[in-house]
Design a protein around this motif. Sequence first.
Motif: not given
Length: 307
Positions: A212, A221, A223, A267
């Motif tokens: 991240q 992004l 996640q 996230d």
Amino acid sequence: MFAWIYSFLAFVGGYALLCYLYEQLRTPWILLRESGDHAPSLRHRFGSWAAITGSSDGIGKAYAKELARQGINVVLIARNEQKLQAVAAEIAEECNVQTKIIVADFTQGVQIYKHIEEELKDLPLAILVNNVGMGMPGNLIKYSSEQVQQLLETNVLAVSHLSHYFLQHLRASKIKGALVNVSSGTELQPVPYAALYAASKAFTRSFTLALQWEAARHGILVQLLSPNFVVTKINNYSKRVMQGGLFIPTPEQYARSAVAQLRAAVDATPGYFWHHIQNAAMTAFPWRLRLTLAQLFFSKLTDKQHN
């Protein structure tokens, strides 16, 4: 003297409570902030094509279908070609999107990744869902060396290789997309009778949370999606789990919630409201106590033939 000690303990307790509340309320706050009609669509936020591994069954299949309902073209990746074709046909009948299938057995080692990359090279891939995984309930010593290797190939190497490929692809294409690595609630503590599986998911958690920070500066992004029990074949060792319930959703229920949380750009999340509640309750206890509770729970939950 005692007043100073009480003040210090009150400070420590208050600090611990604030840390706990931050961890539990961070995701709900993001969802609340990003909810509503003003939130951009998945296609607008990330792009028009997604690839989902392990998409012939369970969460992967349901996730692919939910993305298609959101107007995302989908690449279905799994080892069973017949099942992949069936899922692609279901999506084509229900949604006005394009589909592509890639047959890949993740237990077969590094050679499959070149094949996957070659199949994906001409697509503007913007979302990758690393969902493929396998479980091994029961005592580790009852499994063969080949089964141990297959679990590591599927749960550890697949997420590593495909994350590496996809982040390179996004940077080269200048696409600000999304990488979703599917972990498990077992990442939060060691789990006797699912020792290797839980350890592989602890790897996924650590790996993803680190990525991240590496990807954020490029607008990508990453996640971490960590479901607890869902009614899928990976849990078919337990009749109780396969019956479902409030805390054990169907793949369709889970995917609907998880995709909504991807749209909100969360996230790190369990992906489902009642799994949030479960985790909030469990993480109020120290990990050693959670380990004890996990082994008691898991040994009872597992049917006798797998103990």
